[in-house]
Write a protein that holds these residues in place. Sequence first.
Motif, PDB file in Angstrom:
ATOM      1  N   PRO A 488      -4.167  36.600 -27.095  1.00 20.89           N
ATOM      2  CA  PRO A 488      -4.581  37.433 -25.965  1.00 20.89           C
ATOM      3  C   PRO A 488      -4.867  36.622 -24.710  1.00 20.89           C
ATOM      4  N   VAL A 489      -4.888  37.314 -23.583  1.00 20.56           N
ATOM      5  CA  VAL A 489      -5.477  36.771 -22.355  1.00 20.56           C
ATOM      6  C   VAL A 489      -6.890  37.346 -22.294  1.00 20.56           C
ATOM      7  N   VAL A 490      -7.891  36.478 -22.378  1.00 19.38           N
ATOM      8  CA  VAL A 490      -9.286  36.921 -22.411  1.00 19.38           C
ATOM      9  C   VAL A 490      -9.999  36.429 -21.161  1.00 19.38           C
ATOM     10  N   MET A 491     -10.601  37.386 -20.439  1.00 17.49           N
ATOM     11  CA  MET A 491     -11.463  37.029 -19.316  1.00 17.49           C
ATOM     12  C   MET A 491     -12.880  37.432 -19.692  1.00 17.49           C
ATOM     13  N   LEU A 492     -13.720  36.445 -19.980  1.00 13.14           N
ATOM     14  CA  LEU A 492     -15.108  36.685 -20.331  1.00 13.14           C
ATOM     15  C   LEU A 492     -15.924  36.704 -19.048  1.00 13.14           C
ATOM     16  N   LEU A 493     -16.409  37.893 -18.689  1.00 17.38           N
ATOM     17  CA  LEU A 493     -17.143  38.073 -17.435  1.00 17.38           C
ATOM     18  C   LEU A 493     -18.617  37.801 -17.689  1.00 17.38           C
ATOM     19  N   ASN A 494     -19.088  36.675 -17.232  1.00 16.24           N
ATOM     20  CA  ASN A 494     -20.450  36.227 -17.505  1.00 16.24           C
ATOM     21  C   ASN A 494     -21.351  36.593 -16.326  1.00 16.24           C
ATOM     22  N   ASN A 495     -22.087  37.698 -16.490  1.00 16.99           N
ATOM     23  CA  ASN A 495     -23.066  38.078 -15.463  1.00 16.99           C
ATOM     24  C   ASN A 495     -24.480  38.094 -16.026  1.00 16.99           C
ATOM     25  N   ASP A 496     -24.666  37.321 -17.092  1.00 19.85           N
ATOM     26  CA  ASP A 496     -26.000  36.989 -17.594  1.00 19.85           C
ATOM     27  C   ASP A 496     -26.784  38.226 -18.051  1.00 19.85           C
ATOM     28  N   GLY A 497     -26.143  39.037 -18.893  1.00 17.06           N
ATOM     29  CA  GLY A 497     -26.899  40.145 -19.475  1.00 17.06           C
ATOM     30  C   GLY A 497     -26.186  41.474 -19.375  1.00 17.06           C
ATOM     31  N   TYR A 498     -26.943  42.528 -19.654  1.00 16.73           N
ATOM     32  CA  TYR A 498     -26.398  43.888 -19.638  1.00 16.73           C
ATOM     33  C   TYR A 498     -26.461  44.462 -18.217  1.00 16.73           C
ATOM     34  N   SER A 499     -25.509  44.059 -17.396  1.00 20.14           N
ATOM     35  CA  SER A 499     -25.542  44.516 -16.000  1.00 20.14           C
ATOM     36  C   SER A 499     -25.305  46.020 -15.896  1.00 20.14           C
ATOM     37  N   ILE A 500     -24.544  46.586 -16.803  1.00 20.02           N
ATOM     38  CA  ILE A 500     -24.332  48.031 -16.782  1.00 20.02           C
ATOM     39  C   ILE A 500     -25.655  48.769 -16.966  1.00 20.02           C
ATOM     40  N   GLU A 501     -26.536  48.225 -17.812  1.00 24.01           N
ATOM     41  CA  GLU A 501     -27.848  48.840 -18.026  1.00 24.01           C
ATOM     42  C   GLU A 501     -28.778  48.538 -16.856  1.00 24.01           C
ATOM     43  N   ARG A 502     -28.667  47.339 -16.299  1.00 19.47           N
ATOM     44  CA  ARG A 502     -29.495  46.992 -15.130  1.00 19.47           C
ATOM     45  C   ARG A 502     -29.216  47.954 -13.977  1.00 19.47           C
ATOM     46  N   ALA A 503     -27.950  48.349 -13.829  1.00 22.12           N
ATOM     47  CA  ALA A 503     -27.592  49.266 -12.752  1.00 22.12           C
ATOM     48  C   ALA A 503     -28.256  50.619 -12.937  1.00 22.12           C
ATOM     49  N   ILE A 504     -28.463  51.003 -14.188  1.00 22.40           N
ATOM     50  CA  ILE A 504     -29.058  52.304 -14.479  1.00 22.40           C
ATOM     51  C   ILE A 504     -30.569  52.261 -14.357  1.00 22.40           C
ATOM     52  N   HIS A 505     -31.175  51.219 -14.943  1.00 24.36           N
ATOM     53  CA  HIS A 505     -32.640  51.134 -14.913  1.00 24.36           C
ATOM     54  C   HIS A 505     -33.087  49.738 -15.354  1.00 24.36           C
ATOM     55  N   GLY A 506     -34.142  49.272 -14.769  1.00 28.04           N
ATOM     56  CA  GLY A 506     -34.774  48.024 -15.187  1.00 28.04           C
ATOM     57  C   GLY A 506     -33.979  46.774 -14.904  1.00 28.04           C
ATOM     58  N   PRO A 507     -33.539  46.565 -13.663  1.00 30.03           N
ATOM     59  CA  PRO A 507     -32.696  45.397 -13.380  1.00 30.03           C
ATOM     60  C   PRO A 507     -33.364  44.068 -13.692  1.00 30.03           C
ATOM     61  N   GLU A 508     -34.685  44.020 -13.595  1.00 26.61           N
ATOM     62  CA  GLU A 508     -35.395  42.764 -13.847  1.00 26.61           C
ATOM     63  C   GLU A 508     -36.094  42.748 -15.207  1.00 26.61           C
ATOM     64  N   GLN A 509     -35.962  43.827 -15.961  1.00 26.29           N
ATOM     65  CA  GLN A 509     -36.677  43.902 -17.234  1.00 26.29           C
ATOM     66  C   GLN A 509     -36.018  43.024 -18.297  1.00 26.29           C
ATOM     67  N   GLY A 510     -36.855  42.460 -19.159  1.00 28.74           N
ATOM     68  CA  GLY A 510     -36.365  41.552 -20.194  1.00 28.74           C
ATOM     69  C   GLY A 510     -35.459  42.203 -21.210  1.00 28.74           C
ATOM     70  N   TYR A 511     -35.570  43.526 -21.387  1.00 30.03           N
ATOM     71  CA  TYR A 511     -34.714  44.163 -22.391  1.00 30.03           C
ATOM     72  C   TYR A 511     -33.249  44.179 -21.984  1.00 30.03           C
TER      73      TYR A 511
END
Length: 602
Positions: A488-511
């Motif tokens: 495969p061609v794999v692009m691992l997008l490293n944005n240091d966590g669950y950014s999809i969840e940060r966008a919804i709620h708790g951008p700075e929360q440890g969870y």
Amino acid sequence: MTHDSQVTVGQYLFSRLKDIGVRHVFGVPGDFQLQLLDFIYTVPEMVWVGCCNELNAAYAADGYARVRRIPGAVVTTYGVGESSALNGVSGAYAENVPLIHIVGMPIRPVQEKRLMVHHALPSPGRNAPDYKSYVPLSQNVSCCQEVLWEESEAAQQIDNAILQAYKQNLPTYIYVPLDLAMQPISSAPLSSPLDFEFRNDTAQEDAALKEILDLIYKAKTPAILADIITDRAHSRVLANELVDITQFPAYNSALGHGILDESGPNFVGVYQGYNASIDGVHQSLESSDLVLELGPLRSDTNLGGFSRGLDDSKVISFRPEFIDVCGKKFDGLHMLPLLKKLVKSLDKTKLSATRKASDIKVGTFLPSTKADSSKLNHQTLVQSFIDAKFFQPNDIVVAEVGTIQFSILDAPFAKDTSFISQIFYSSIGMALPAALGALIAAREVSELGLPMAEGAVTPGRVVLLEGDGSAQMTIQEFGTMARFGLKPVVMLLNNDGYSIERAIHGPEQGYNDICPSWKWRNLFSVFGCKDSDIETILVDDPTDLQKYLSRDSLKVPQKVEFSEVILPMLDYPWRLNKIVTRMRGYNMNLIKEYLASRQAKA
């Protein structure tokens, strides 16, 4: 195989799967299906793909099915195995993907005596187990459950489960007691192929066709919108033929990204409701005097936060269950045979349409949260895809449930691209093992020369766009890719966590944090890939990304091409921002109405 010969139930099952085009079966071995698995090796050309857990196996079978357009097969053991796979099967059910989940069960005498055997669930009071207690779990995520018991009925039950999976494009279950798998039955039914043809009532179909043609011929500003069920209903090729014949402006939904040719002159854009579409896309579609809506799946995210702006009195909706002609419903009509008749019957000389796609002015996609043209972010990532002409005809693009599945909608796909992404069910971690299934499906076609199912397109390279948080959930299947020599061609997008969840709620929360500092570029080596079989690179600059995407080695990969792409933690695609903002207000209004209603009743 002669009419009076016999095969075991297990041989019959895997022979039938081979008959419909399946060559690889996914799963995890377990003691209630080990002897059943032996029969895979007695059917020539059938191959077992052992995955690292049952959930991943179900995801892989899902990806396989989406590429081959035939049911994917997954085999698990009773109880612990089948329940582990349940989430993967649920996603297939939600997004209309045909799977056949084969569950090996304890032998029939153990079930009849209700012995307290491992994997079983005791009845209330810690009493003797009911061995069919897991079956109800499957009923809400499948269209058919066949619990095999009698030798005389096994072949018919197996055939029915396979047939229903194909025709309804949904998962089915086949429960096989281990002793029954080894019992002989007649092979005679194998001489008769299963009938997968979709048929409509001729009189009703002709009546619907007449009304549809009349509306098409009268329309001045018509349009065609393709959604994901078009692909599931084997109608993708017909949909493109319809665009070519009529020359109507064409749109894809978010889930349907790539179904209609996005490189052609009639394509306008991706419609994600009026809330999350590029300027000019939703206005032109929603102002059409007739919309041919093909295979809709009207979910929240697919429609930009429930922002569908179409007037149903001007919409002809084609579905596998019924056809809705501007509010008049034709129950029981399947879209595939009707589209065949429509394409064949259309007379271009009778068309009255005056608007072309070239007449429609469309804006550009909006910036992401941390947009800066000098740095890597979702905006520069997408622009690099476009500038490098990265996507090729027949690509299989697998986008993880996360920020990338929103930004990738702004990158036009090449002709006959297959897009795999769980935009509706949205189970984080699905994409990586789904890519495994897609890679195996593509290899079947390219190396074995297997024919594609009706309405399917020939698969090419597999591009996996994977998030770091999602990857940590299902990372083990990189090992399976290495074991099978997949590239495969794999692009691992490293944005240091669950950014999809940060966008919804708790951008700075440890969870929303994940295990930090994984050595991503070493993972394939850890999972058994030889250094000579993989190329890795770290990309943290737009210029470097542009150079990387332009590499010839990516066009026809001869080894695993793995890049780690660094993105800002709090960078969210504009479509995601629009949907989150809208749904936040939408949900708050629902809560207020709900509480007011409860208070009024108190």
